[in-house]
Design a protein around this motif. Structure first.
Motif, PDB file in Angstrom:
ATOM      1  N   GLY A  50      24.544  34.043  13.834  1.00  0.00           N
ATOM      2  CA  GLY A  50      23.111  34.125  13.579  1.00  0.00           C
ATOM      3  C   GLY A  50      22.578  32.924  12.827  1.00  0.00           C
ATOM      4  O   GLY A  50      23.330  32.147  12.216  1.00  0.00           O
ATOM      5  N   GLY A  51      21.263  32.793  12.870  1.00  0.00           N
ATOM      6  CA  GLY A  51      20.603  31.604  12.360  1.00  0.00           C
ATOM      7  C   GLY A  51      20.652  31.444  10.845  1.00  0.00           C
ATOM      8  O   GLY A  51      20.719  30.324  10.340  1.00  0.00           O
ATOM      9  N   GLU A  54      23.869  30.033   9.803  1.00  0.00           N
ATOM     10  CA  GLU A  54      23.881  28.653  10.323  1.00  0.00           C
ATOM     11  C   GLU A  54      23.166  27.711   9.339  1.00  0.00           C
ATOM     12  O   GLU A  54      23.655  26.643   9.010  1.00  0.00           O
ATOM     13  N   LYS A 203      27.554  21.539  15.473  1.00  0.00           N
ATOM     14  CA  LYS A 203      26.711  22.174  16.491  1.00  0.00           C
ATOM     15  C   LYS A 203      25.756  21.183  17.150  1.00  0.00           C
ATOM     16  O   LYS A 203      25.336  21.393  18.291  1.00  0.00           O
ATOM     17  N   SER A 232      23.213  32.991  22.728  1.00  0.00           N
ATOM     18  CA  SER A 232      22.665  33.982  21.780  1.00  0.00           C
ATOM     19  C   SER A 232      23.701  35.040  21.482  1.00  0.00           C
ATOM     20  O   SER A 232      24.547  35.327  22.317  1.00  0.00           O
ATOM     21  N   ARG A 233      23.562  35.635  20.308  1.00  0.00           N
ATOM     22  CA  ARG A 233      24.315  36.858  20.050  1.00  0.00           C
ATOM     23  C   ARG A 233      23.957  37.848  21.158  1.00  0.00           C
ATOM     24  O   ARG A 233      22.835  37.810  21.684  1.00  0.00           O
ATOM     25  N   LYS A 238      17.386  39.641  22.509  1.00  0.00           N
ATOM     26  CA  LYS A 238      17.541  38.313  23.143  1.00  0.00           C
ATOM     27  C   LYS A 238      17.433  38.446  24.664  1.00  0.00           C
ATOM     28  O   LYS A 238      17.510  37.450  25.375  1.00  0.00           O
ATOM     29  N   GLY A 262      27.819  33.734  23.777  1.00  0.00           N
ATOM     30  CA  GLY A 262      27.498  34.185  22.421  1.00  0.00           C
ATOM     31  C   GLY A 262      28.632  34.990  21.837  1.00  0.00           C
ATOM     32  O   GLY A 262      29.563  35.391  22.527  1.00  0.00           O
ATOM     33  N   GLY A 263      28.525  35.205  20.558  1.00  0.00           N
ATOM     34  CA  GLY A 263      29.512  36.030  19.879  1.00  0.00           C
ATOM     35  C   GLY A 263      28.776  37.089  19.087  1.00  0.00           C
ATOM     36  O   GLY A 263      27.630  37.413  19.389  1.00  0.00           O
ATOM     37  N   ILE A 301      29.574  25.312  21.738  1.00  0.00           N
ATOM     38  CA  ILE A 301      28.153  25.602  21.976  1.00  0.00           C
ATOM     39  C   ILE A 301      27.395  24.291  22.178  1.00  0.00           C
ATOM     40  O   ILE A 301      26.586  24.152  23.100  1.00  0.00           O
ATOM     41  N   GLU A 318      11.534  37.477  18.357  1.00  0.00           N
ATOM     42  CA  GLU A 318      12.342  36.403  17.785  1.00  0.00           C
ATOM     43  C   GLU A 318      11.810  36.059  16.402  1.00  0.00           C
ATOM     44  O   GLU A 318      10.588  36.126  16.185  1.00  0.00           O
ATOM     45  N   GLY A 321      14.289  31.314  16.338  1.00  0.00           N
ATOM     46  CA  GLY A 321      15.017  30.872  17.524  1.00  0.00           C
ATOM     47  C   GLY A 321      15.606  29.488  17.327  1.00  0.00           C
ATOM     48  O   GLY A 321      15.168  28.514  17.928  1.00  0.00           O
ATOM     49  N   LEU A 322      16.634  29.415  16.476  1.00  0.00           N
ATOM     50  CA  LEU A 322      17.267  28.111  16.226  1.00  0.00           C
ATOM     51  C   LEU A 322      17.921  27.547  17.479  1.00  0.00           C
ATOM     52  O   LEU A 322      18.080  26.337  17.605  1.00  0.00           O
ATOM     53  N   THR A 323      18.286  28.423  18.403  1.00  0.00           N
ATOM     54  CA  THR A 323      18.892  27.924  19.642  1.00  0.00           C
ATOM     55  C   THR A 323      17.888  27.044  20.390  1.00  0.00           C
ATOM     56  O   THR A 323      18.276  26.083  21.045  1.00  0.00           O
ATOM     57  N   GLU A 326      17.884  23.722  18.596  1.00  0.00           N
ATOM     58  CA  GLU A 326      19.101  22.968  18.956  1.00  0.00           C
ATOM     59  C   GLU A 326      18.955  22.334  20.339  1.00  0.00           C
ATOM     60  O   GLU A 326      19.354  21.182  20.555  1.00  0.00           O
TER      61      GLU A 326
END
Ligand code: UDP
Length: 411
Positions: A50-51, A54, A203, A232-233, A238, A262-263, A301, A318, A321-323, A326
């Motif tokens: 999760g963000g 992170e 990352k 994403s998780r 999501k 994701g994990g 990732i 959301e 949404g750090l994804t 990234e």
């Protein structure tokens, strides 16, 4: 016992000079000096996944290097606690939720348990998200400045959960939110704090082409065909199943593969169930790659994001949404839902494309696949937008300014 969270690697503020310039770094050191040895504690509910984890993984050592001694602690809880807090999380995002009779008691019990194992000697305490919110009771014993950092979109919360949390929220000095649209009528000040990514973290750092190729090979992804990816998780908010539906629509017209990677997170008990739903929706389609990643997968990732033609973030709700951040940083075209903090990052037709449905996402993906030059232009703009607004040093500077203002040391 609450556990001190792991810090991956020593990092120094000076390492960021090539990214943001020497003047910016010197300004941060000057702000930190004004805090005159004051200390900080950050508390959240998971060290990995999760963000929030992170960000803290990078922000905490950087704060230390700036000269502000900062501790990061992670609260503990049983499965019953994390089931309750996941329910709260969803309810704050507006998902219908019927709290059972014991829900609030279980929550309070674990607040007490963690309180009895922690001490708060620091001058500033930052509590992240609802899970540890009740620790604020500790401020009755010792003065200090307490802020609640809410990473969730709380613009339309379920009232029962919000009202319950409100009793805690009012005891903080301030609340920090990720988007102006998340403000609430509250008796305490609310500060806008954009989340951030670290361009120097594993990352996000540049990667050798060879490592990217090896990663694709490891996961049996064809490097010669186009790749759509959502990282994403496995969380219903999501919408991984929605991503599969959108992919199937796109696939009727364009050859491409889908990667859903994701994990889990320590504080998210729903992951296994959602993953099973995703596997069922994917069936045995060889072009849909569902990758369950362990927590130490930052480089993988990174490689998957860099290898992708388009990055998707089809969330139903959301925080930020750090994804997305990234992906934009890596100059990738992004198609994402217009929810939570995403529109702050994906400015429609400028830094990416926004969608509001499965069909909308499929339409935007097809458009970008057919117009690679436009896709690349959006991606380049996205990178600049992130560099300007969502880099970790910005986040650090805002924290320093907040602490100065709370302590009255600001001029
Ligand atoms: N992430 C990860 N492993 C995973 C899934 C996600 O490291 O299996 C990272 C992802 O790269 C991003 C963060 O976790 O840095 C997710 O943050 P975001 O704000 O997108 O969503 P959250 O999980 O906090 O709701």
């Amino acid at each position: 016992m609450s556990a001190p969270a792991p810090i991956t690697k020593l990092i120094a503020l000076d390492d960021y000079i090539p990214v943001v310039g020497a003047a910016e770094i010197e300004e941060m050191r000057a702000l930190a000096r004004r805090l005159g040895g004051r200390t900080v504690k950050m508390v959240n509910s998971t060290a990995v996944g999760g963000g929030v984890a992170e960000i803290l993984n990078r922000l905490v050592p950087l704060m230390g290097d700036a000269g502000v001694a900062t501790r990061w602690e992670v609260i503990t809880g049983g499965d019953d606690f994390f089931e309750v807090t996941k329910g709260f999380h969803n309810a704050l995002h507006g998902v219908p939720y019927e709290p059972g009779p014991q829900v609030f008691e279980i929550f309070q019990l674990y607040q007490q348990q963690n309180l009895s194992q922690m001490s708060f000697e620091e001058d500033f305490v930052v509590i992240h998200d609802p899970q540890p919110i009740g620790l604020v009771a500790a401020r009755e014993q010792r003065p200090g400045h307490w802020v609640w950092r809410c990473h969730i979109d709380v613009s339309k919360p379920q009232p029962q959960v919000w009202d319950f949390l409100l009793d805690y929220i009012k005891r903080y000095d301030a609340m920090m939110i990720s988007s102006p649209s998340f403000t609430r009528p509250l008796p305490i000040p609310q500060y806008l704090f954009y989340p951030s990514i670290d361009p120097l973290a594993q990352k996000n750092q540049e990667l050798e082409e060879e490592f990217i190729a090896q990663t694709l090979e490891r996961f049996s992804i064809d490097p010669k065909r186009r790749i759509l990816t959502q990282i994403s998780r496995f969380d219903r908010l999501k919408d991984p199943v929605g991503v599969i539906k959108a992919y199937k629509l796109v696939r009727k017209y364009a050859d491409c593969q889908l990667v859903l990677a994701g994990g889990g997170a320590q504080d998210d008990p729903e992951g296994g169930q959602v993953l099973a739903e995703v596997r069922e929706a994917a069936g045995n389609n060889p072009d849909i790659h569902i990758l369950e990643l362990p927590p130490w997968s930052a480089m993988e990732i990174n490689a998957l994001q860099r290898a992708s033609t388009i990055l998707i973030q089809k969330s139903l709700q959301e925080g930020f949404g750090l994804t997305v951040t990234e992906g934009l940083w890596k100059k990738k075209p992004v198609v994402a839902s217009a929810v939570g903090g995403i529109p702050l990052q994906v400015i429609h037709k400028l830094t990416g494309l926004l969608a509001h449905s499965v069909e909308g996402a499929a339409y935007q993906i097809r458009y970008l696949l057919s117009n690679p030059a436009i896709a690349q232009r959006l991606a380049e703009n996205g990178h600049e937008h992130v560099k300007e607004n969502f880099i970790i040093t910005r986040n650090l500077k805002r924290y320093l300014l907040l602490f100065l203002s709370l302590s009255g040391a600001a001029q």
